[in-house]
Design a protein around this motif. Structure first.
Motif, short mmCIF file in Angstrom:
data_model
loop_
_atom_site.label_atom_id
_atom_site.label_comp_id
_atom_site.label_asym_id
_atom_site.label_seq_id
_atom_site.Cartn_x
_atom_site.Cartn_y
_atom_site.Cartn_z
N LYS A 7 0.84 -1.21 0.00
CA LYS A 7 0.00 0.00 0.00
C LYS A 7 0.87 1.25 0.00
N GLU A 8 1.91 1.22 0.82
CA GLU A 8 2.84 2.36 0.87
C GLU A 8 3.52 2.54 -0.48
N ASN A 9 3.89 1.41 -1.09
CA ASN A 9 4.54 1.47 -2.39
C ASN A 9 3.64 2.08 -3.45
N TYR A 10 2.36 1.72 -3.40
CA TYR A 10 1.39 2.30 -4.33
C TYR A 10 1.36 3.82 -4.19
N GLU A 11 1.36 4.28 -2.94
CA GLU A 11 1.30 5.73 -2.68
C GLU A 11 2.53 6.46 -3.21
N VAL A 12 3.72 5.88 -2.97
CA VAL A 12 4.93 6.58 -3.41
C VAL A 12 5.08 6.55 -4.93
N LEU A 13 4.69 5.43 -5.55
CA LEU A 13 4.76 5.37 -7.01
C LEU A 13 3.74 6.32 -7.65
N LYS A 14 2.62 6.54 -6.95
CA LYS A 14 1.61 7.47 -7.45
C LYS A 14 2.17 8.89 -7.52
#
Length: 221
Positions: free
Chosen positions: A125-132
């Protein structure tokens, strides 16, 4: 007197490959020295006694360490292809995103793929946010550097190439075209660039290396 440029690196390292990308984009001739991090050479320990890590760039006998520091040094030392923007504000923004990739993106990528099972979901979930954030920063640009590959693109090499290998070796899915269309298109164009392609490790060899080191953590997914 000819310049002496030597790069100490490891073939599988996205960090030493960054330096090769910058040197090749600048057209700088260099000698490459492959290191074994399980048995570090006396030269590596001499030139980077604090961190004892690669990459190390040796320029006329003077060592420079830390990949982002080396990229800036290359840009300031050799003319020609610009790696950082000339405008001070744009330079600061490029430095910010380069730092963001190393400090925010990379840790979540590895936790999401190779972390303890209980932390993988949270890390994904954190990775999704940073890639966004990176997806939004690309806007309608061809590269993070605009029309040409720049500092942020080079630092993001791990997202463009290594992430696909990490996904395949772990079974995780982080960078999908439906969620990140701009990042996916950018990745494809970046790794298709002739100079960049020259600096990428063999994918099959890299995949075997990751599987050997980490195993197929999420292979049941």
């Amino acid at each position: 007197m000819a310049e002496e440029v030597v790069l100490y690196g490891v073939w599988e390292s996205a960090f030493s490959r960054r330096v090769e990308m910058a040197l090749k984009l600048k057209g700088v001739e260099y000698k490459y020295m492959e290191e074994d991090l399980n048995s570090k050479s006396p030269s590596l320990l001499k030139y980077n006694p604090i961190h004892k890590k690669i990459p190390v760039l040796l320029h006329n006998g003077k060592p420079i360490v830390e990949s982002q520091v080396i990229l800036e040094y290359i840009d300031e030392t050799w003319q020609g292809y610009p790696i950082l923007p000339k405008d001070p504000y744009e330079r600061a923004i490029a430095r910010f995103w380069a730092k963001f990739i190393d400090e925010k993106c990379l840790p979540t990528i590895f936790k999401a793929c190779y972390g303890e099972e209980k932390e993988r979901e949270k890390a994904a979930k954190e990775n999704y946010e940073v890639l966004k954030f990176l997806e939004e920063e690309l806007k309608e640009k061809r590269f993070f550097g605009g029309e040409n590959i720049g500092m942020v693109d080079i630092v993001a090499n791990i997202i463009a190439f290594w992430v696909g290998v990490i996904e395949e070796s772990s079974g995780a899915k982080l960078l999908t075209r439906d969620k990140f269309p701009k990042l996916s298109s950018w990745s494809h164009e970046f790794v298709s660039n002739g100079v960049i392609k020259e600096c990428l490790p063999p994918r099959d060899k890299l995949l075997a290396n990751f599987r050997n080191r980490f195993g197929q953590t999420n292979s049941s997914k």
